[in-house]
Design an enzyme around this catalytic site. Structure first.
Site, short mmCIF file in Angstrom:
data_model
loop_
_atom_site.label_atom_id
_atom_site.label_comp_id
_atom_site.label_asym_id
_atom_site.label_seq_id
_atom_site.Cartn_x
_atom_site.Cartn_y
_atom_site.Cartn_z
N HIS A 110 -14.58 -5.47 0.13
CA HIS A 110 -14.69 -3.98 -1.04
C HIS A 110 -14.70 -4.88 -2.65
O HIS A 110 -15.39 -3.65 -3.63
CB HIS A 110 -12.93 -3.64 -0.88
N CYS A 119 -28.47 -2.72 -18.82
CA CYS A 119 -28.38 -3.89 -17.84
C CYS A 119 -28.86 -5.54 -18.51
O CYS A 119 -30.45 -5.47 -19.25
CB CYS A 119 -29.05 -3.66 -16.43
N SER A 172 -1.94 -1.24 4.28
CA SER A 172 -0.96 -0.64 4.55
C SER A 172 -1.95 -0.27 6.50
O SER A 172 -0.75 1.05 6.86
CB SER A 172 -1.00 0.05 3.40
N ASN A 227 4.13 -8.96 6.69
CA ASN A 227 3.66 -7.42 5.60
C ASN A 227 5.55 -7.54 4.54
O ASN A 227 6.36 -7.86 5.78
CB ASN A 227 3.43 -5.86 5.59
N LEU A 228 5.11 -6.47 3.81
CA LEU A 228 6.96 -5.97 3.09
C LEU A 228 7.26 -5.46 4.23
O LEU A 228 8.76 -5.30 4.50
CB LEU A 228 6.63 -5.33 2.30
N ALA A 285 5.17 -11.46 0.51
CA ALA A 285 4.17 -12.42 0.95
C ALA A 285 4.16 -14.13 0.33
O ALA A 285 4.04 -15.41 0.77
CB ALA A 285 2.87 -11.85 0.02
C1 BJW Z 1 3.65 -6.69 0.12
C2 BJW Z 1 4.30 -6.56 -1.15
C3 BJW Z 1 4.96 -7.82 -1.15
C4 BJW Z 1 3.65 -4.60 -1.16
N1 BJW Z 1 4.18 -9.30 -0.31
N2 BJW Z 1 3.50 -7.43 1.29
C5 BJW Z 1 -11.68 8.80 9.48
C6 BJW Z 1 -11.01 7.20 10.77
C7 BJW Z 1 -11.69 6.17 9.96
C8 BJW Z 1 -12.43 6.27 9.00
C9 BJW Z 1 -12.26 6.98 7.97
C10 BJW Z 1 -12.09 8.35 8.12
N3 BJW Z 1 -12.25 9.15 7.50
C11 BJW Z 1 -12.52 8.43 6.67
C12 BJW Z 1 -12.78 7.04 7.24
C13 BJW Z 1 -13.68 6.21 6.27
C14 BJW Z 1 -13.07 5.54 4.38
C15 BJW Z 1 -11.22 5.59 5.49
O1 BJW Z 1 -11.08 4.74 5.77
N4 BJW Z 1 -10.41 7.24 4.85
C16 BJW Z 1 -9.36 6.55 5.24
C17 BJW Z 1 -8.50 7.43 4.15
C18 BJW Z 1 -8.65 7.16 6.36
N5 BJW Z 1 -13.30 4.55 4.69
C19 BJW Z 1 -14.63 4.13 3.45
O2 BJW Z 1 -14.70 5.37 3.67
C20 BJW Z 1 -14.73 2.69 3.75
N6 BJW Z 1 -16.40 3.13 4.07
C21 BJW Z 1 -16.59 3.08 5.08
O3 BJW Z 1 -16.14 3.46 6.50
O4 BJW Z 1 -18.38 2.98 5.55
C22 BJW Z 1 -18.56 3.63 7.07
C23 BJW Z 1 -18.41 2.43 7.85
C24 BJW Z 1 -19.28 3.22 9.28
C25 BJW Z 1 -19.38 2.63 10.36
C26 BJW Z 1 -18.97 1.33 10.51
C27 BJW Z 1 -17.93 0.24 9.17
C28 BJW Z 1 -17.93 1.18 8.09
C29 BJW Z 1 -14.60 2.31 2.46
C30 BJW Z 1 -13.22 2.27 2.26
C31 BJW Z 1 -13.31 1.38 0.36
C32 BJW Z 1 -12.20 1.13 0.16
N7 BJW Z 1 -11.88 1.36 -1.33
C33 BJW Z 1 -10.94 1.06 -1.78
C34 BJW Z 1 -11.24 0.53 -3.68
C35 BJW Z 1 -11.89 -0.36 -3.45
C36 BJW Z 1 -12.06 -0.84 -4.79
C37 BJW Z 1 -11.31 -0.80 -5.84
O5 BJW Z 1 -9.84 -1.88 -6.08
O6 BJW Z 1 -10.97 0.07 -7.10
O7 BJW Z 1 -10.11 -0.91 -1.32
S1 BJW Z 1 -9.65 1.73 -1.50
C38 BJW Z 1 -8.37 0.80 -1.89
O8 BJW Z 1 -7.65 0.59 -0.23
C39 BJW Z 1 -8.97 -0.71 -1.86
C40 BJW Z 1 -8.28 -1.31 -1.28
O9 BJW Z 1 -8.40 -2.69 -0.26
C41 BJW Z 1 -7.95 -0.63 0.30
C42 BJW Z 1 -7.25 -1.41 1.25
O10 BJW Z 1 -5.94 -1.16 0.31
P1 BJW Z 1 -4.42 -1.78 1.19
O11 BJW Z 1 -4.82 -3.58 0.28
O12 BJW Z 1 -4.15 -2.13 2.20
O13 BJW Z 1 -3.61 -1.70 -0.18
P2 BJW Z 1 -1.86 -0.22 0.27
O14 BJW Z 1 -1.39 -0.17 -1.04
O15 BJW Z 1 -2.32 0.51 1.68
O16 BJW Z 1 -1.11 -1.56 1.31
C43 BJW Z 1 -0.56 -2.86 0.06
C44 BJW Z 1 0.80 -2.87 1.44
O17 BJW Z 1 1.12 -4.31 0.61
C45 BJW Z 1 1.46 -2.91 2.21
O18 BJW Z 1 1.72 -2.78 3.29
C46 BJW Z 1 2.79 -2.96 1.17
O19 BJW Z 1 4.53 -3.01 2.05
C47 BJW Z 1 2.81 -4.39 1.03
N8 BJW Z 1 2.99 -5.02 -0.31
N9 BJW Z 1 3.80 -5.66 -1.62
C48 BJW Z 1 3.57 -8.11 1.05
N10 BJW Z 1 5.09 -8.11 -2.09
#
Ligand code: BJW
Length: 242
Positions: free
Chosen positions: A111, A138, A180, A204-205, A222
Site C-alpha cells: 500500500h 517536483c 482486520s 492478532n489482538l 503483537a
Molecule cells: C492489534 C493490536 C495490537 C490492534 N497487536 N493486533 C468488495 C470485495 C472485494 C474488494 C472490494 C470490494 N469493494 C471494494 C473493493 C476493493 C477495495 C476494498 O477492499 N474495499 C473494502 C473496504 C471492501 N480495495 C481496493 O480498492 C484496493 N485495490 C484494489 O482492489 O485494486 C483492484 C484489484 C483488482 C483485482 C485484484 C487486485 C486488485 C486498494 C486498497 C487500498 C487500501 N488503502 C489503505 C490506505 C493506505 C494509505 C494510508 O495508510 O493512508 O490501506 S486503507 C487502510 O486499510 C490501509 C491499510 O493498509 C488497510 C488495511 O487495514 P489494516 O492494516 O487491516 O488495519 P485495521 O485498522 O483495519 O485493523 C487493525 C487490526 O490490528 C485489527 O484486527 C486489530 O484487532 C489489530 N490490532 N492493535 C495486535 N496491539
C-alpha cells in the site's frame, strides 16, 4: 503449533503491528477512520477534489511517524528473516517504515510508503521527511501541482501484486499479523496460500474477519505474541538439529 521446518514463509502485516509503537490503526476504537472519513482522505477522488486537505492528512502522519520507534514485534520479524534458513518474505499493508528500521530487508509495501512522494506529471518517486503542498515543485520536472503521497488509495492497484501472488502460491507457512482482514486483495491472501497448501496462522489482538480460514490463532498484543511465535519457530530448528 504444528512443528515442522518450513521452506518458504510469507508474512502479511497490518496496522496492529505498529499500534504499540504509537501509530493509530484504522478501524479500532480511536482509529484513524473515527477522526477522518476514509472517502475524504483515502481515494483518488478525494485528492482530486481537495488536495490540500489530503496532503495535510499525510503531512501530519509523516511528522508523527518520525517521532515513533519500532517495537518488539517488528524486531522479532527482522530476527526471523536473519536467522531462518528458509525464504522469508514480509508483505506489509503499512505505509510506515518501522519494519525497515527494525532491520527487515525482504519487504514489499503493497500500500505504498508514507516517506515517499510521487509526481503525477512525470512519474518521479522520491523519499522525503518534509511536508508537501500543491505549490511544492517536483524535484525532477520542476512542475507544481503534481505531487501526491506514494500510497495506494481505494480503487487503486496495490504494488507488486504479481510478486506477492507468486510467493503465496509457493509458501508453506502464511502468517497474518495485526490486520482486520477487511481490505482486499490483502484479505484474500489467506485463501490463496491455504489453497496452495500452506499452514496459516493468525496473530492478532482479536479474531479478524478472516479468522475461520486460519489453521492456528494466537491472540494478544503483537509485542507479546509475535516474539513468542518467532522463538518457537526458531527453536524448532534447533530441536531438529539435535
Ligand atoms: C492489534 C493490536 C495490537 C490492534 N497487536 N493486533 C468488495 C470485495 C472485494 C474488494 C472490494 C470490494 N469493494 C471494494 C473493493 C476493493 C477495495 C476494498 O477492499 N474495499 C473494502 C473496504 C471492501 N480495495 C481496493 O480498492 C484496493 N485495490 C484494489 O482492489 O485494486 C483492484 C484489484 C483488482 C483485482 C485484484 C487486485 C486488485 C486498494 C486498497 C487500498 C487500501 N488503502 C489503505 C490506505 C493506505 C494509505 C494510508 O495508510 O493512508 O490501506 S486503507 C487502510 O486499510 C490501509 C491499510 O493498509 C488497510 C488495511 O487495514 P489494516 O492494516 O487491516 O488495519 P485495521 O485498522 O483495519 O485493523 C487493525 C487490526 O490490528 C485489527 O484486527 C486489530 O484487532 C489489530 N490490532 N492493535 C495486535 N496491539
Amino acid at each position: 503449533m504444528m512443528r515442522r521446518k518450513f521452506k518458504h514463509i510469507v508474512i502479511l502485516t497490518g496496522a496492529g503491528i505498529s499500534a504499540e509503537s504509537g501509530i493509530p490503526t484504522f478501524r479500532d476504537k480511536g482509529g484513524l477512520w473515527e477522526k477522518f472519513r476514509l472517502e475524504e482522505v483515502a481515494t483518488p477522488e478525494a485528492f482530486q477534489k481537495n488536495p490540500d486537505f489530503v496532503n495535510e492528512f499525510y503531512n501530519l502522519r509523516r511528522k508523527e511517524l518520525l517521532k515513533v520507534r519500532p517495537n518488539a514485534a517488528h524486531y522479532a520479524l527482522a530476527k526471523l528473516e536473519r536467522e531462518y534458513p528458509g525464504k522469508v518474505l514480509l508483505v506489509t499493508q503499512n505505509v510506515d517504515d518501522l519494519h525497515e528500521r527494525a532491520g527487515s530487508r525482504k519487504i514489499i509495501h503493497m500500500h505504498g510508503e508514507l516517506l515517499k512522494v510521487r509526481c503525477e506529471k512525470c512519474g518521479y518517486v522520491f523519499k522525503t521527511h518534509e511536508e508537501i503542498f500543491t505549490t511544492t515543485p517536483c524535484p525532477a520536472c520542476r512542475q507544481k501541482g503534481g505531487l501526491r503521497p506514494h500510497v495506494v488509495w481505494f480503487g487503486e492497484m496495490p504494488f507488486q501484486l504479481e510478486e506477492i501472488w507468486e510467493n503465496l502460491q509457493k509458501c508453506d507457512l502464511f502468517l497474518a499479523i495485526g490486520t482486520s482482514g477487511t481490505v482486499y486483495p490483502a484479505a484474500g491472501f489467506v485463501e490463496i496460500s491455504r489453497q496452495a497448501g500452506a499452514w496459516c496462522v493468525e496473530l492478532n489482538l482479536k479474531p479478524s474477519a478472516m479468522a475461520d480460514l486460519f489453521h492456528e490463532h494466537h491472540y494478544g498484543p503483537a509485542t507479546q505474541v509475535v516474539p513468542a511465535f518467532v522463538e518457537v519457530l526458531l527453536e524448532s530448528l534447533v530441536k531438529d538439529k539435535n
